[in-house]
Scaffold this active site. Sequence first.
Site, short mmCIF file in Angstrom:
data_model
loop_
_atom_site.label_atom_id
_atom_site.label_comp_id
_atom_site.label_asym_id
_atom_site.label_seq_id
_atom_site.Cartn_x
_atom_site.Cartn_y
_atom_site.Cartn_z
N ASP A 228 2.46 -5.49 15.85
CA ASP A 228 2.20 -4.12 16.29
C ASP A 228 2.18 -3.14 15.12
O ASP A 228 1.61 -2.06 15.22
CB ASP A 228 3.29 -3.66 17.27
CG ASP A 228 2.97 -4.02 18.71
OD1 ASP A 228 1.79 -3.97 19.09
OD2 ASP A 228 3.91 -4.34 19.45
N LYS B 68 1.12 4.40 -2.75
CA LYS B 68 0.94 5.80 -2.40
C LYS B 68 2.16 6.64 -2.75
O LYS B 68 2.04 7.80 -3.16
CB LYS B 68 0.61 5.93 -0.91
CG LYS B 68 -0.80 5.48 -0.56
CD LYS B 68 -1.84 6.29 -1.31
CE LYS B 68 -3.25 5.90 -0.99
NZ LYS B 68 -4.25 6.70 -1.74
N TYR C 160 0.83 -1.20 0.00
CA TYR C 160 0.00 0.00 0.00
C TYR C 160 0.87 1.26 0.00
O TYR C 160 0.61 2.21 -0.74
CB TYR C 160 -0.91 -0.01 1.23
CG TYR C 160 -1.80 1.19 1.36
CD1 TYR C 160 -2.91 1.35 0.55
CD2 TYR C 160 -1.54 2.17 2.32
CE1 TYR C 160 -3.75 2.46 0.68
CE2 TYR C 160 -2.37 3.28 2.46
CZ TYR C 160 -3.48 3.41 1.64
OH TYR C 160 -4.30 4.51 1.77
N LEU D 234 -6.66 8.73 10.23
CA LEU D 234 -7.92 9.48 10.29
C LEU D 234 -8.99 8.67 11.00
O LEU D 234 -8.99 7.44 11.00
CB LEU D 234 -8.40 9.82 8.88
CG LEU D 234 -7.46 10.64 8.00
CD1 LEU D 234 -8.08 10.81 6.61
CD2 LEU D 234 -7.15 11.99 8.63
#
Length: 356
Positions: A319, A141, A137, A167
């Site tokens: 994590d 981007k 991903y 967000l």
Amino acid sequence: MEKDARIYVAGHRGLAGSAIWNNLKQKGYTNLIGKTREELDLSDEAAVNRFFEAAAPEYVFLAAAHVGGIMANNTYRADFIFRNLAIQQHVIGKSFRYGVKKLLFLGSTCIYPRDAEQPIKEDALLTGPLEYTNEPYAIAKIAGLKLCESFNLQYGTNYLAVMPTNLYGPNDNFDLEKSHVLPAMIRKIHLAKCLREDDFPAVRKDLDRRPVEGINGEAEDGAILSLLEKYGITASGVKLWGTGRPLREFLWSEEMADACVYIMENVNFNDLRNTSPEIRNCHINIGTGKEISTGDLARLIIKTVGYGGDLSFDAAKPDGTMRKLTDVTRLHTLGWRHKIEIKEGIKKMYRWYTEA
């Protein structure tokens, strides 16, 4: 941007896109263009071409993306890089072909190296290895950011790239398999509270609104309890992924939208380019510059929800990046700062979740 300009918000039903859409409406923009995924498949180049030819947008907010949390990113690696590359290439490419005046591309702070110096400045891009779980991903981007930058440098376009931090807000994704950490915690803790209070009708109502793995509120009790236990949700407690030690920065989605519209109204690529012969890293971090551990976040949500059960963490689960705090100096210099702090935001988020 003129108030009657044709403005296309790609992804206008998602978390980021819906917030941008609403912000534009509130500021008096009257000619907004939005297409659902069913109406326009952004991975279909021919369909995107027909749309741009017919709609002729003057400004574009590229908020559409294939997104998910750590589990989804690590499981569906091919989907995350392939689909996002396709969306970006088609929307940015057709924006150029059909003469869009200005474009804003929304990336993510996961573009930065796993071990980047904190807080992370824009110049940290491509200075080290990425976090493995979301590498596909992040690469997509980065490609979108570089596509905007490269069109600007070669063709003189005015395509901006912003990198929002984590967000949360209205229209967030609460899917237990694919959502990000904060909405996942809110839903898990809410469901654990319902089980603890023996409020099974509330559990069924939740699953009717947002089915999980095809199971809704009409399923048998045993099937529902087994499903929830799979995700760490029981009557006695809730178990969350990881150790609770990673630090995260969170921004209320409506404030992210306000920052994006502010940037489109007031900032151009030439305001961001450096004077070096090698022009790069002209993107803008959008965040708060503040962080909280995932453990403290869970405890804040527990207090907000009013949950009285046990909280534990599954340290066998990943994590992700241990710390990811943005340096928002550039954003502040441009004249925008956040106002909503995490405690207030969690209250607003939980209220929206239970009432939507």
